[in-house]
Design an enzyme around this catalytic site. Structure first.
Site, PDB file in Angstrom:
ATOM      1  N   SER A  64      22.709  50.987  32.400  1.00  0.00           N
ATOM      2  CA  SER A  64      23.070  50.294  31.166  1.00  0.00           C
ATOM      3  C   SER A  64      23.245  48.799  31.426  1.00  0.00           C
ATOM      4  O   SER A  64      22.820  47.961  30.620  1.00  0.00           O
ATOM      5  CB  SER A  64      24.363  50.876  30.591  1.00  0.00           C
ATOM      6  OG  SER A  64      24.184  52.205  30.168  1.00  0.00           O
ATOM      7  N   SER A 158      21.133  52.646  26.605  1.00  0.00           N
ATOM      8  CA  SER A 158      22.287  52.034  27.245  1.00  0.00           C
ATOM      9  C   SER A 158      23.543  52.338  26.442  1.00  0.00           C
ATOM     10  O   SER A 158      23.516  52.326  25.208  1.00  0.00           O
ATOM     11  CB  SER A 158      22.092  50.513  27.319  1.00  0.00           C
ATOM     12  OG  SER A 158      23.312  49.856  27.611  1.00  0.00           O
ATOM     13  N   LYS A 159      24.649  52.593  27.150  1.00  0.00           N
ATOM     14  CA  LYS A 159      25.942  52.742  26.476  1.00  0.00           C
ATOM     15  C   LYS A 159      26.547  51.342  26.363  1.00  0.00           C
ATOM     16  O   LYS A 159      27.398  50.937  27.164  1.00  0.00           O
ATOM     17  CB  LYS A 159      26.849  53.696  27.251  1.00  0.00           C
ATOM     18  CG  LYS A 159      26.466  55.164  27.086  1.00  0.00           C
ATOM     19  CD  LYS A 159      27.408  56.090  27.829  1.00  0.00           C
ATOM     20  CE  LYS A 159      28.786  56.168  27.223  1.00  0.00           C
ATOM     21  NZ  LYS A 159      28.821  56.860  25.911  1.00  0.00           N
ATOM     22  N   THR A 160      26.059  50.611  25.371  1.00  0.00           N
ATOM     23  CA  THR A 160      26.485  49.233  25.149  1.00  0.00           C
ATOM     24  C   THR A 160      27.664  49.207  24.187  1.00  0.00           C
ATOM     25  O   THR A 160      27.637  49.864  23.141  1.00  0.00           O
ATOM     26  CB  THR A 160      25.318  48.406  24.578  1.00  0.00           C
ATOM     27  OG1 THR A 160      24.192  48.527  25.444  1.00  0.00           O
ATOM     28  CG2 THR A 160      25.700  46.946  24.443  1.00  0.00           C
ATOM     29  N   TYR A 164      28.246  50.668  19.457  1.00  0.00           N
ATOM     30  CA  TYR A 164      29.042  51.752  18.897  1.00  0.00           C
ATOM     31  C   TYR A 164      29.653  51.414  17.539  1.00  0.00           C
ATOM     32  O   TYR A 164      30.277  52.275  16.911  1.00  0.00           O
ATOM     33  CB  TYR A 164      30.104  52.206  19.911  1.00  0.00           C
ATOM     34  CG  TYR A 164      29.490  53.182  20.889  1.00  0.00           C
ATOM     35  CD1 TYR A 164      29.664  54.549  20.739  1.00  0.00           C
ATOM     36  CD2 TYR A 164      28.670  52.741  21.914  1.00  0.00           C
ATOM     37  CE1 TYR A 164      29.062  55.452  21.599  1.00  0.00           C
ATOM     38  CE2 TYR A 164      28.067  53.628  22.790  1.00  0.00           C
ATOM     39  CZ  TYR A 164      28.266  54.996  22.615  1.00  0.00           C
ATOM     40  OH  TYR A 164      27.648  55.876  23.469  1.00  0.00           O
TER      41      TYR A 164
END
Length: 306
Positions: A64, A158-160, A164
Site C-alpha cells: 500500500s 491499497s488500504k489508503t 475510507y
C-alpha cells in the site's frame, strides 16, 4: 469506545497511550494520504497467543505504501516484531492490531515530499466488528447509493486512509436506514464489496465472489476463505455478480479481519435463502474459527505465535 491499554509503539519507541500524539498540521490528517492495516491476535486452544497471517498483512502494508509513493522508514521484519512487542508490553492475549503509516507535519499543500514518514502500532481488545449476534444469526445489509472507487479514480488495491471516506458514507447511510452494513457496487454496477469486508454469494452450491481485477480490495481473510472452499471441494468462481443475483442467493457472507465470517440474512428487505446462515457459510465459519484458534495443524503457517 476503544479500550485503553498502557503503550503504543510510535516511530520505534513505546510511549504511553495518552502521549501518542501528533501535531494538528500533520499532513495525513489534512489530506488522507497514509496507509494502514487491521490485524487480529487470538488466544489459541493451547493458551498461546498467535497473530493471524501477520506476514501477509505487513506485506500488504508495504505494498500500500509503495502504491502511494510512501517510503516506510522501517523494514518489514521490524514492523512485524513491533506488532508482537506491542502485544507483550500491554499483556494482551487477544487483540486487534492497527499499524498505520502517516506523513507528519512540515510542508502543507497537496504535495509534501519532504515531510517525515511516521509509523504507529496500537493494539486493544476488540470483539467481532459486526457483533456476536451477527456472526451467529446474520445481519441485514443495504445496497448503497455510493459506488466503490473505480480502478482509475483511486488506488483500490491499497488500504489508503482517505479512501475510507467512501466506506464511511456508505456505512452511515446503511445504519441510518436501519441496516447493519452496506454493500457497494463498482463503477460498472456489479457487486464490489461491503464497507470493510469482501463478499461471497452462494447459489446452488456454487460460491461466487467479485474478482480482484475489479475495484475489490484483495482481502487476506478472502484469500483464506478461497483456500477453505477449495479444500472442501466446493465450486468457486471469481466473477461479476449483479444485484439481483444477490437477492436470489441461497447464502451470502462477508469476510474480513474485523468482521471475520459474518452471514447476511437479508439484502434490501429481501430474505436471503431461509433467512438464517446456510450450510456452506456455517462450514466455512467452523473451519475458519478452528484455524485462528490453532486447532487445525494444516494451516499452522497462518499463525505467528507471540
Amino acid at each position: 469506545m476503544v479500550q485503553k491499554v498502557s503503550k503504543i509503539w510510535l516511530d520505534g519507541k513505546m510511549v504511553n497511550w495518552d502521549e501518542a500524539q501528533v501535531h494538528v498540521l500533520t499532513y495525513t490528517l489534512h489530506y488522507g494520504l497514509g496507509v494502514f492495516e487491521g490485524i487480529r491476535c487470538y488466544q489459541c486452544a493451547d493458551s498461546k497467543s498467535a497473530i493471524f497471517r501477520l506476514k501477509e498483512h505487513i506485506n500488504r502494508l508495504f505494498d500500500s505504501a509503495k502504491i502511494n509513493q510512501i517510503d516506510i522508514p522501517f523494514k518489514q521484519d521490524e514492523i512485524r516484531e513491533a506488532c508482537k512487542e506491542t502485544l507483550r508490553v500491554n499483556k494482551l492475549k487477544e487483540a486487534y492490531i492497527r499499524p498505520i503509516v502517516f506523513i507528519g507535519d512540515g510542508e502543507m499543500g497537496l504535495v509534501a515530499f519532504k515531510n517525515p514518514v511516521r509509523v504507529a502500532i496500537a493494539a486493544w481488545p476488540w470483539g467481532t466488528y459486526l457483533g456476536d449476534e451477527g456472526v451467529k444469526n446474520g445481519i441485514r445489509a443495504k445496497i448503497s447509493s455510493y459506488s466503490r472507487h473505480g480502478v482509475n479514480a483511486s488506488m483500490t488495491k491499497s488500504k489508503t486512509c482517505g479512501s475510507y471516506i467512501n466506506s464511511i458514507l456508505a456505512k452511515r447511510e446503511a445504519l441510518q436506514a436501519g441496516y447493519e452494513e452496506a454493500i457497494m457496487m463498482d463503477s460498472d454496477g456489479y457487486l464490489a464489496e461491503a464497507t470493510g469486508e469482501n463478499i461471497f454469494v452462494v447459489k446452488n452450491n456454487v460460491v461466487r465472489t467479485p474478482a480482484t481485477g475489479s475495484s475489490t480490495l484483495i482481502g487476506i481473510t478472502r484469500d483464506c476463505v478461497l483456500s477453505l472452499l477449495k479444500e472442501a471441494s466446493l465450486a468457486v468462481r471469481e466473477e461479476p455478480i449483479t444485484r439481483d443475483e444477490a437477492y436470489i442467493a441461497d447464502e451470502i457472507f462477508l469476510t474480513g479481519t474485523a468482521a471475520e465470517i459474518t452471514p447476511i440474512r437479508e439484502v434490501d428487505n429481501r430474505t436471503i435463502g431461509s433467512g438464517k446462515p446456510g450450510p456452506i457459510t456455517k462450514k466455512i465459519q467452523r473451519s475458519y474459527f478452528d484455524i485462528i484458534k490453532g486447532k487445525n495443524n494444516k494451516f499452522q503457517e497462518w499463525l505467528d505465535y507471540v
